[in-house]
Design a protein around this motif. Structure first.
Motif, PDB file in Angstrom:
ATOM      1  N   UNK A  65      30.095  43.516  39.067  1.00  0.00           N
ATOM      2  CA  UNK A  65      30.720  44.795  38.733  1.00  0.00           C
ATOM      3  C   UNK A  65      31.730  44.555  37.625  1.00  0.00           C
ATOM      4  N   UNK A  66      32.214  45.637  37.029  1.00  0.00           N
ATOM      5  CA  UNK A  66      33.265  45.487  36.021  1.00  0.00           C
ATOM      6  C   UNK A  66      34.609  45.328  36.738  1.00  0.00           C
ATOM      7  N   UNK A  67      35.558  44.609  36.135  1.00  0.00           N
ATOM      8  CA  UNK A  67      36.879  44.464  36.758  1.00  0.00           C
ATOM      9  C   UNK A  67      37.558  45.815  36.999  1.00  0.00           C
ATOM     10  N   UNK A  68      37.317  46.775  36.113  1.00  0.00           N
ATOM     11  CA  UNK A  68      37.896  48.107  36.292  1.00  0.00           C
ATOM     12  C   UNK A  68      37.365  48.805  37.535  1.00  0.00           C
ATOM     13  N   UNK A  69      36.083  48.598  37.856  1.00  0.00           N
ATOM     14  CA  UNK A  69      35.501  49.197  39.060  1.00  0.00           C
ATOM     15  C   UNK A  69      36.127  48.581  40.309  1.00  0.00           C
ATOM     16  N   UNK A  70      36.375  47.285  40.266  1.00  0.00           N
ATOM     17  CA  UNK A  70      37.024  46.600  41.394  1.00  0.00           C
ATOM     18  C   UNK A  70      38.440  47.136  41.555  1.00  0.00           C
ATOM     19  N   UNK A  71      39.137  47.307  40.439  1.00  0.00           N
ATOM     20  CA  UNK A  71      40.502  47.823  40.476  1.00  0.00           C
ATOM     21  C   UNK A  71      40.532  49.227  41.080  1.00  0.00           C
ATOM     22  N   UNK A  72      39.574  50.076  40.718  1.00  0.00           N
ATOM     23  CA  UNK A  72      39.544  51.448  41.241  1.00  0.00           C
ATOM     24  C   UNK A  72      39.400  51.439  42.764  1.00  0.00           C
ATOM     25  N   UNK A  73      38.497  50.609  43.277  1.00  0.00           N
ATOM     26  CA  UNK A  73      38.308  50.518  44.739  1.00  0.00           C
ATOM     27  C   UNK A  73      39.560  49.967  45.419  1.00  0.00           C
ATOM     28  N   UNK A  74      40.143  48.953  44.806  1.00  0.00           N
ATOM     29  CA  UNK A  74      41.337  48.346  45.403  1.00  0.00           C
ATOM     30  C   UNK A  74      42.493  49.353  45.408  1.00  0.00           C
ATOM     31  N   UNK A  92      48.479  46.329  51.479  1.00  0.00           N
ATOM     32  CA  UNK A  92      48.239  47.180  50.306  1.00  0.00           C
ATOM     33  C   UNK A  92      48.828  46.545  49.054  1.00  0.00           C
ATOM     34  N   UNK A  93      48.188  45.475  48.604  1.00  0.00           N
ATOM     35  CA  UNK A  93      48.668  44.715  47.454  1.00  0.00           C
ATOM     36  C   UNK A  93      47.554  44.630  46.425  1.00  0.00           C
ATOM     37  N   UNK A  94      47.871  44.890  45.148  1.00  0.00           N
ATOM     38  CA  UNK A  94      46.826  44.754  44.123  1.00  0.00           C
ATOM     39  C   UNK A  94      46.436  43.297  43.906  1.00  0.00           C
ATOM     40  N   UNK A  95      45.292  43.100  43.304  1.00  0.00           N
ATOM     41  CA  UNK A  95      44.845  41.750  42.955  1.00  0.00           C
ATOM     42  C   UNK A  95      45.499  41.338  41.641  1.00  0.00           C
TER      43      UNK A  95
END
Length: 193
Positions: free
Chosen positions: A80-89, A146-149
């Motif tokens: 997946x794109x990193x942006x898609x992972x960020x959106x889910x996270x 609830x912490x971002x990557x």
């Protein structure tokens, strides 16, 4: 440019084509051939799962990722794109912290999935969090989860895959209109008003 690489840099993925936001300029005919060939060589690397439906397993992988992992690490694993992972996270973070009307989005989707289809991602993340028992934890523990990557910079918002594809889809029509406008402007440049 596909054959050109800097010495010692094989497939340097950090190097990106930069977009110039300035107004278009007419390129003389003798130089145009070079630029037309250059446009054919431009490639956009898109993750193989881009635009594909998310599985529950992939959503769980994003939720269970530890803060020492980066969006790029998880994206590589899931194709997946990193942006898609960020959106889910971020959906996970918003749901656990009850921010940005995240819970309302999920309730809206569940009440009418067709009408509120754009909240489907949040609903799937909420379903995963429910099955993991995260909503049953004390609020203090929910906030701790609830912490971002990790991300390349504080202002980073993805790798631009979606924006590049959206630009590419709409580019032909808008570019054509801009060329027409510039040609008209050039034709009328010396014409007295």
């Amino acid at each position: 440019m596909s054959g050109m690489q800097r010495p010692g840099h094989q497939g340097d993925s950090k190097r990106r084509l930069q977009v110039n936001p300035d107004a278009l300029r007419l390129v003389p005919a003798e130089k145009r051939e070079f630029w037309e060939k250059l446009a054919e060589d431009v490639e956009i690397n898109i993750a193989s799962q881009f635009g594909m439906r998310w599985t529950m397993l992939a959503t769980l992988t994003v939720i269970l990722a530890t803060p020492d992992e980066t969006y790029e690490d998880v994206a590589r694993v899931l194709n997946r794109s990193p942006g898609a992972i960020r959106y889910r996270r971020q959906a996970m973070i918003h749901l656990l912290r009850d921010e940005h009307s995240a819970v309302d989005r999920v309730e809206a989707y569940r009440s009418d999935p067709k009408k509120f289809h754009k909240y489907g991602d949040y609903a799937q993340v909420a379903e995963a969090l429910e099955h993991l028992g995260y909503f049953d934890l004390p609020v203090r523990e929910q906030f701790a989860l609830a912490v971002p990557l990790g991300q390349p910079s504080k202002s980073w918002r993805g790798d631009g895959s979606s924006a590049a594809l959206a630009q590419r889809k709409g580019r032909d029509g808008s570019l054509r209109e801009e060329v027409r406008r510039l040609l008209d402007e050039a034709r009328n440049y010396n014409t007295p008003s």
